[in-house]
Structure formats: C-alpha cells, structure tokens
Design a protein around this motif. Sequence first.
Motif, mmCIF file in Angstrom:
data_model
loop_
_atom_site.group_PDB
_atom_site.id
_atom_site.type_symbol
_atom_site.label_atom_id
_atom_site.label_comp_id
_atom_site.label_asym_id
_atom_site.label_seq_id
_atom_site.Cartn_x
_atom_site.Cartn_y
_atom_site.Cartn_z
ATOM 1 N N LEU A 1 61.535 -59.200 -86.586
ATOM 2 C CA LEU A 1 62.832 -58.648 -86.197
ATOM 3 C C LEU A 1 62.836 -57.138 -86.334
ATOM 4 O O LEU A 1 62.199 -56.582 -87.220
ATOM 5 C CB LEU A 1 63.939 -59.204 -87.098
ATOM 6 C CG LEU A 1 64.339 -60.643 -86.861
ATOM 7 C CD1 LEU A 1 65.326 -61.072 -87.939
ATOM 8 C CD2 LEU A 1 64.964 -60.813 -85.501
ATOM 9 N N THR A 2 63.580 -56.491 -85.453
ATOM 10 C CA THR A 2 63.775 -55.059 -85.566
ATOM 11 C C THR A 2 65.183 -54.810 -86.090
ATOM 12 O O THR A 2 66.050 -55.686 -86.029
ATOM 13 C CB THR A 2 63.612 -54.361 -84.209
ATOM 14 O OG1 THR A 2 64.632 -54.829 -83.323
ATOM 15 C CG2 THR A 2 62.239 -54.634 -83.612
ATOM 16 N N GLN B 1 67.763 -55.359 -83.358
ATOM 17 C CA GLN B 1 68.085 -56.760 -83.084
ATOM 18 C C GLN B 1 69.082 -57.299 -84.099
ATOM 19 O O GLN B 1 69.979 -58.065 -83.745
ATOM 20 C CB GLN B 1 66.824 -57.615 -83.125
ATOM 21 C CG GLN B 1 65.910 -57.426 -81.941
ATOM 22 C CD GLN B 1 64.614 -58.185 -82.121
ATOM 23 O OE1 GLN B 1 64.080 -58.267 -83.224
ATOM 24 N NE2 GLN B 1 64.119 -58.743 -81.044
ATOM 25 N N ILE B 2 68.923 -56.901 -85.341
ATOM 26 C CA ILE B 2 69.836 -57.385 -86.372
ATOM 27 C C ILE B 2 71.226 -56.806 -86.153
ATOM 28 O O ILE B 2 72.230 -57.516 -86.240
ATOM 29 C CB ILE B 2 69.307 -57.029 -87.773
ATOM 30 C CG1 ILE B 2 68.020 -57.801 -88.051
ATOM 31 C CG2 ILE B 2 70.340 -57.336 -88.847
ATOM 32 C CD1 ILE B 2 67.310 -57.388 -89.299
ATOM 33 N N GLU C 1 72.576 -55.798 -83.357
ATOM 34 C CA GLU C 1 73.197 -56.260 -82.114
ATOM 35 C C GLU C 1 73.550 -57.747 -82.120
ATOM 36 O O GLU C 1 74.229 -58.217 -81.221
ATOM 37 C CB GLU C 1 72.267 -55.972 -80.935
ATOM 38 C CG GLU C 1 72.098 -54.497 -80.673
ATOM 39 C CD GLU C 1 71.001 -54.217 -79.673
ATOM 40 O OE1 GLU C 1 70.382 -55.179 -79.165
ATOM 41 O OE2 GLU C 1 70.751 -53.036 -79.409
ATOM 42 N N ARG C 2 73.098 -58.490 -83.088
ATOM 43 C CA ARG C 2 73.331 -59.939 -83.141
ATOM 44 C C ARG C 2 74.815 -60.231 -83.262
ATOM 45 O O ARG C 2 75.505 -59.667 -84.088
ATOM 46 C CB ARG C 2 72.580 -60.542 -84.321
ATOM 47 C CG ARG C 2 72.731 -62.035 -84.464
ATOM 48 C CD ARG C 2 71.972 -62.735 -83.353
ATOM 49 N NE ARG C 2 71.869 -64.142 -83.646
ATOM 50 C CZ ARG C 2 72.515 -65.082 -82.971
ATOM 51 N NH1 ARG C 2 73.292 -64.754 -81.977
ATOM 52 N NH2 ARG C 2 72.362 -66.337 -83.288
#
Length: 101
Positions: free
Chosen positions: A34-35, A38-39, A41-42
């Motif tokens: 995970l970047t 990504q965390i 924007e979840r």
Amino acid sequence: MRNVLNKFRRLNRRARRAGPPNAGWYRSESCRPLTAGQIRERRFGVVRRGLDPAEVYAFLHRVAAELAVTRRDLAVTTEENVRIKRALRSWQSRFAPGVRR
C-alpha cells in the motif's frame, strides 16, 4: 450437535497446521504494498450503526502519514547502507593484507 462441533474442530486444526497459503514466498502484482495515497483516498460505505466516518478517515490519514515517514526512512537507510558498503570496499582494497604501496 456434537458431530458439528467435532467437524468444526477438525477443520480448525487443519487450518492452523496449513499456515499461510503462500508461506510468504510469492506476491502477485495485484498485492502490491500500500502507498500513503491509497490509504488516504480509501472511502468506506456508510451503513446503519456503522463506524463514525470522521474517525475512520482521521485514523487512515494517521496511518498514511506514518507509512510515508517509514518509507522515507527506509530509503534514507538504504542509501546510507550503500554509501557505507562502498566506503568499506574502498578501505579494504587500500589496506588489505598483501597490498603494496
């Protein structure tokens, strides 16, 4: 009822013995690390009696920030290790036994 419990226990024992399905040796392209982006924007769907979205997103941003710091520290440490290895090789080649000056 006893038969159902025994069957469940047997299945549970097998699952414990088996360990992780890939034993950590293979990571597919769909399972990349995970970047932080990504965390951040979840998004999660809101459900009745669900978790407070504000708390969830605050926690996700905190995790993303810590992940970004950890990745940056890892990159700095990797660069430092390369620099130290080069310096050690250079020193060893200059001062190794059998090297004449």
